[in-house]
Write a protein that holds these residues in place. Structure first.
Motif, PDB file in Angstrom:
ATOM      1  N   ILE A 176       0.040   1.987   6.466  1.00 33.39           N
ATOM      2  CA  ILE A 176       0.463   2.471   5.152  1.00 33.39           C
ATOM      3  C   ILE A 176       1.563   3.498   5.403  1.00 33.39           C
ATOM      4  O   ILE A 176       1.382   4.403   6.230  1.00 33.39           O
ATOM      5  CB  ILE A 176      -0.684   3.130   4.366  1.00 33.39           C
ATOM      6  CG1 ILE A 176      -1.879   2.175   4.207  1.00 33.39           C
ATOM      7  CG2 ILE A 176      -0.197   3.581   2.988  1.00 33.39           C
ATOM      8  CD1 ILE A 176      -3.091   2.816   3.547  1.00 33.39           C
ATOM      9  N   PRO A 177       2.705   3.405   4.742  1.00 38.30           N
ATOM     10  CA  PRO A 177       3.770   4.387   4.963  1.00 38.30           C
ATOM     11  C   PRO A 177       3.271   5.811   4.780  1.00 38.30           C
ATOM     12  O   PRO A 177       2.489   6.101   3.868  1.00 38.30           O
ATOM     13  CB  PRO A 177       4.820   4.019   3.909  1.00 38.30           C
ATOM     14  CG  PRO A 177       4.587   2.562   3.652  1.00 38.30           C
ATOM     15  CD  PRO A 177       3.108   2.361   3.762  1.00 38.30           C
ATOM     16  N   ALA A 178       3.712   6.716   5.647  1.00 34.41           N
ATOM     17  CA  ALA A 178       3.299   8.117   5.559  1.00 34.41           C
ATOM     18  C   ALA A 178       3.803   8.736   4.261  1.00 34.41           C
ATOM     19  O   ALA A 178       4.885   8.399   3.775  1.00 34.41           O
ATOM     20  CB  ALA A 178       3.841   8.898   6.758  1.00 34.41           C
ATOM     21  N   PRO A 179       3.014   9.648   3.672  1.00 36.88           N
ATOM     22  CA  PRO A 179       3.407  10.239   2.389  1.00 36.88           C
ATOM     23  C   PRO A 179       4.591  11.196   2.463  1.00 36.88           C
ATOM     24  O   PRO A 179       5.170  11.541   1.443  1.00 36.88           O
ATOM     25  CB  PRO A 179       2.135  10.968   1.937  1.00 36.88           C
ATOM     26  CG  PRO A 179       1.363  11.213   3.185  1.00 36.88           C
ATOM     27  CD  PRO A 179       1.680  10.077   4.094  1.00 36.88           C
ATOM     28  N   THR A 180       4.951  11.658   3.660  1.00 32.93           N
ATOM     29  CA  THR A 180       6.111  12.533   3.821  1.00 32.93           C
ATOM     30  C   THR A 180       6.965  12.033   4.976  1.00 32.93           C
ATOM     31  O   THR A 180       6.481  11.346   5.878  1.00 32.93           O
ATOM     32  CB  THR A 180       5.699  13.993   4.114  1.00 32.93           C
ATOM     33  OG1 THR A 180       5.113  14.061   5.419  1.00 32.93           O
ATOM     34  CG2 THR A 180       4.720  14.510   3.087  1.00 32.93           C
ATOM     35  N   GLU A 181       8.231  12.399   4.956  1.00 30.56           N
ATOM     36  CA  GLU A 181       9.147  12.002   6.024  1.00 30.56           C
ATOM     37  C   GLU A 181       9.206  13.043   7.141  1.00 30.56           C
ATOM     38  O   GLU A 181       9.605  12.722   8.256  1.00 30.56           O
ATOM     39  CB  GLU A 181      10.557  11.774   5.462  1.00 30.56           C
ATOM     40  CG  GLU A 181      10.638  10.597   4.491  1.00 30.56           C
ATOM     41  CD  GLU A 181      12.049  10.367   3.991  1.00 30.56           C
ATOM     42  OE1 GLU A 181      12.951  11.134   4.386  1.00 30.56           O
ATOM     43  OE2 GLU A 181      12.240   9.421   3.198  1.00 30.56           O
ATOM     44  N   ASP A 182       8.838  14.272   6.847  1.00 28.85           N
ATOM     45  CA  ASP A 182       8.931  15.352   7.841  1.00 28.85           C
ATOM     46  C   ASP A 182       7.694  15.371   8.727  1.00 28.85           C
ATOM     47  O   ASP A 182       6.844  16.246   8.633  1.00 28.85           O
ATOM     48  CB  ASP A 182       9.127  16.697   7.145  1.00 28.85           C
ATOM     49  CG  ASP A 182       8.035  17.000   6.124  1.00 28.85           C
ATOM     50  OD1 ASP A 182       7.410  16.053   5.620  1.00 28.85           O
ATOM     51  OD2 ASP A 182       7.807  18.189   5.845  1.00 28.85           O
ATOM     52  N   ARG A 183       7.620  14.383   9.593  1.00 27.41           N
ATOM     53  CA  ARG A 183       6.479  14.286  10.499  1.00 27.41           C
ATOM     54  C   ARG A 183       6.848  14.824  11.872  1.00 27.41           C
ATOM     55  O   ARG A 183       7.992  15.184  12.135  1.00 27.41           O
ATOM     56  CB  ARG A 183       6.007  12.837  10.573  1.00 27.41           C
ATOM     57  CG  ARG A 183       5.519  12.314   9.214  1.00 27.41           C
ATOM     58  CD  ARG A 183       5.017  10.911   9.331  1.00 27.41           C
ATOM     59  NE  ARG A 183       3.879  10.846  10.233  1.00 27.41           N
ATOM     60  CZ  ARG A 183       3.546   9.757  10.918  1.00 27.41           C
ATOM     61  NH1 ARG A 183       4.268   8.659  10.811  1.00 27.41           N
ATOM     62  NH2 ARG A 183       2.502   9.756  11.702  1.00 27.41           N
TER      63      ARG A 183
ATOM     64  N   PRO B 135       0.827  -1.214   0.000  1.00 24.89           N
ATOM     65  CA  PRO B 135       0.000   0.000   0.000  1.00 24.89           C
ATOM     66  C   PRO B 135       0.855   1.256   0.000  1.00 24.89           C
ATOM     67  O   PRO B 135       1.925   1.305   0.608  1.00 24.89           O
ATOM     68  CB  PRO B 135      -0.814  -0.126   1.296  1.00 24.89           C
ATOM     69  CG  PRO B 135      -0.013  -1.031   2.164  1.00 24.89           C
ATOM     70  CD  PRO B 135       0.670  -1.988   1.242  1.00 24.89           C
ATOM     71  N   LYS B 136       0.351   2.278  -0.688  1.00 28.28           N
ATOM     72  CA  LYS B 136       1.114   3.515  -0.836  1.00 28.28           C
ATOM     73  C   LYS B 136       0.175   4.691  -0.981  1.00 28.28           C
ATOM     74  O   LYS B 136      -0.891   4.576  -1.582  1.00 28.28           O
ATOM     75  CB  LYS B 136       2.023   3.407  -2.071  1.00 28.28           C
ATOM     76  CG  LYS B 136       2.970   4.561  -2.282  1.00 28.28           C
ATOM     77  CD  LYS B 136       3.864   4.292  -3.494  1.00 28.28           C
ATOM     78  CE  LYS B 136       4.887   5.392  -3.701  1.00 28.28           C
ATOM     79  NZ  LYS B 136       5.738   5.115  -4.890  1.00 28.28           N
ATOM     80  N   ILE B 137       0.567   5.829  -0.418  1.00 30.06           N
ATOM     81  CA  ILE B 137      -0.176   7.080  -0.578  1.00 30.06           C
ATOM     82  C   ILE B 137       0.786   8.132  -1.099  1.00 30.06           C
ATOM     83  O   ILE B 137       1.842   8.365  -0.517  1.00 30.06           O
ATOM     84  CB  ILE B 137      -0.807   7.551   0.748  1.00 30.06           C
ATOM     85  CG1 ILE B 137      -1.839   6.537   1.248  1.00 30.06           C
ATOM     86  CG2 ILE B 137      -1.463   8.919   0.565  1.00 30.06           C
ATOM     87  CD1 ILE B 137      -2.464   6.898   2.579  1.00 30.06           C
ATOM     88  N   GLU B 138       0.412   8.770  -2.204  1.00 27.35           N
ATOM     89  CA  GLU B 138       1.222   9.827  -2.783  1.00 27.35           C
ATOM     90  C   GLU B 138       0.395  11.103  -2.900  1.00 27.35           C
ATOM     91  O   GLU B 138      -0.799  11.055  -3.181  1.00 27.35           O
ATOM     92  CB  GLU B 138       1.713   9.440  -4.175  1.00 27.35           C
ATOM     93  CG  GLU B 138       2.631   8.231  -4.211  1.00 27.35           C
ATOM     94  CD  GLU B 138       3.024   7.874  -5.634  1.00 27.35           C
ATOM     95  OE1 GLU B 138       2.172   7.305  -6.356  1.00 27.35           O
ATOM     96  OE2 GLU B 138       4.155   8.191  -6.024  1.00 27.35           O
TER      97      GLU B 138
END
Length: 202
Positions: A160-167, A4-7
């Motif tokens: 699902i992996p978060a769409p950004t790394e800057d959380r 699963p992926k969110i863009e």
């Protein structure tokens, strides 16, 4: 099976792929290999994008987040509860499940010793954004769909992996909430602005 992926599409929808479970206030929603989900709040085909973001002038970023990115620790004898205001979507499940512990009318608003460990664990698991955790941070997870739509609120995301790394500091690796109203100051994540703006699905 596809992971699963969110863009994010710039100034456009959230493009979701490989999702196995999707639900809303009225029950399960049929999943497709790729789905474009509205995040401007203006689609007439919610939760799906219909291109309304163009006329609405939606922008992927901008605004001021409703909460600060800081972890506040509420110490108890058995457990310390962490809270990050920037992550909070104000789903208010904590108050519904254990108002004896989580009560904005009291100071401090989190008092871990006013309830049981079982109550604390249930609330932290139910928190859709990961704003609440045990010290560490040590998160708990509820058994829910990979994407769940809150009525008049954001998308609740699980596994699902978060769409950004800057959380935010202390963010949960496996759960977060994504803005659906287009008004958050912390896009793509929800900051609870929908509640203050009285945004609705209609």
């Amino acid at each position: 099976m596809t992971k699963p992926k969110i863009e994010e599409r710039e100034n456009g929808p959230l493009v979701v792929s490989g999702v196995a479970s999707f639900s809303g206030p009225d029950g399960d929603i049929e999943t497709k290999p790729v789905m474009a989900l509205c995040r401007c709040g203006a689609s007439r085909n919610k939760p799906f994008c219909d291109g309304s973001h163009k006329d609405a002038g939606f922008e992927s970023r901008g605004g001021t987040p409703a909460g600060r990115d800081r972890v506040i620790a509420y110490e108890g004898k058995e457990a310390t509860v962490n809270y990050n205001p920037l992550l909070c979507s104000h789903a208010a499940g904590c108050g519904r499940l254990a108002s004896n512990i989580f009560n904005p009318a009291q100071k401090p608003w989190v008092q871990p010793d006013n309830g049981t460990m079982a109550e604390l664990e249930a609330v932290i698991a139910a928190c859709p954004s990961g704003a609440l955790s045990f010290a560490g941070p040590d998160h708990r997870y509820a058994d829910r769909s990979q994407i769940e739509i809150e009525k008049n609120g954001p998308y609740w995301i699980r596994d699902i992996p978060a769409p950004t790394e800057d959380r935010a500091e202390g963010a949960a690796p496996g759960k977060y909430v994504l803005c659906r109203c287009g008004l958050s100051g912390n896009k793509p994540y929800c900051d609870g602005t929908h509640r203050d703006a009285k945004w609705t699905d209609d």
